[in-house]
Design an enzyme around this catalytic site. Sequence first.
Site, PDB file in Angstrom:
ATOM      1  N   ALA A 174     113.246  33.798  45.136  1.00 23.31           N
ATOM      2  CA  ALA A 174     113.897  34.721  46.167  1.00 23.31           C
ATOM      3  C   ALA A 174     114.840  33.269  46.242  1.00 23.31           C
ATOM      4  O   ALA A 174     116.280  33.245  46.670  1.00 23.31           O
ATOM      5  CB  ALA A 174     113.257  34.657  47.410  1.00 23.31           C
ATOM      6  N   TYR A 175     113.904  32.146  46.284  1.00 26.89           N
ATOM      7  CA  TYR A 175     114.912  30.557  46.749  1.00 26.89           C
ATOM      8  C   TYR A 175     116.367  30.590  45.889  1.00 26.89           C
ATOM      9  O   TYR A 175     117.419  30.258  46.572  1.00 26.89           O
ATOM     10  CB  TYR A 175     113.775  29.621  47.210  1.00 26.89           C
ATOM     11  CG  TYR A 175     115.073  28.428  47.769  1.00 26.89           C
ATOM     12  CD1 TYR A 175     115.222  28.180  48.839  1.00 26.89           C
ATOM     13  CD2 TYR A 175     114.895  27.532  46.234  1.00 26.89           C
ATOM     14  CE1 TYR A 175     115.709  26.780  49.233  1.00 26.89           C
ATOM     15  CE2 TYR A 175     115.042  26.098  46.806  1.00 26.89           C
ATOM     16  CZ  TYR A 175     115.729  25.393  47.804  1.00 26.89           C
ATOM     17  OH  TYR A 175     116.724  25.133  48.877  1.00 26.89           O
ATOM     18  N   ALA A 176     116.031  30.497  44.860  1.00 29.14           N
ATOM     19  CA  ALA A 176     116.801  30.318  43.516  1.00 29.14           C
ATOM     20  C   ALA A 176     117.610  31.734  43.484  1.00 29.14           C
ATOM     21  O   ALA A 176     119.214  30.513  43.320  1.00 29.14           O
ATOM     22  CB  ALA A 176     116.132  30.428  42.015  1.00 29.14           C
TER      23      ALA A 176
END
Length: 268
Positions: A174-176
Amino acid sequence: MAGVDSGIISSPQLPLDGRVAIVTGASRGIGRAIALHLRSLGAKVVINYASSSNQADLIVSEINSNSDSQSVQAIAVQANVSDPPQVKSLFDQVEQAFGTTVHILVNCAGILDPKYPTLANTTVDDWDSTFAVNTKGAFLCSREAANRMSRGGGGRIICITTSVVGSLLPGYSAYAASKAAVETMTKILAKELKGTGITANCIAPGPVATELFFAGKTEATIKRIVDACPLGRLGETQDITHIVGFLASDSGEWINGQVIRVNGGFTV
């Protein structure tokens, strides 16, 4: 800053004299360090925060108490960057406080799930909240800055992303993904701002020794990450802030539409 209105007076000692910078997520970590560095270069700074009011107020107090000027050099403004009315209010308050539009925007607000779940174990709520802050927040603030800077004669938009976009570490889906979207958006924004004197770039740090980085990591994990860096250490906030300061200054004008990986050669 080339392209900024002639009412701005630059000092050779302080390259950002007369300019106003908004740093989102500036109450701690990399954002805090960026705000302090931009101030050291002469900029008036806006410490945006979501909930850490005490930390934001301490930074503002530190900056204003250390200033030789009688005028205010820093203010703290609470705003949820994923909420359009609050983003507009943030920029309105800046103009009211300093009597000018913003010249530099640093999108640094970001969240990361410290559980580092696999994609299969990522909840919809966690995915949505990550994109709301990291991606929608950068979109809303960049959009507001682009419209206002266009009227002011130029400026700098700098988005803090992550080198995980390239290293593709498990647990960061999700972050990337949220930061990869910001990188694509910023490259397109730079082209769309042709003729305005505004540049748009991303800085993608590798592992940096901050509260956000250490959250949820074991000593073994941290050691493995350090070992993956040719320089044999974690990044420090000053490794990032000096690149931000360069991009924000006149010297960085010819860098546009770029993603700069600032990671000491970190690879996994």
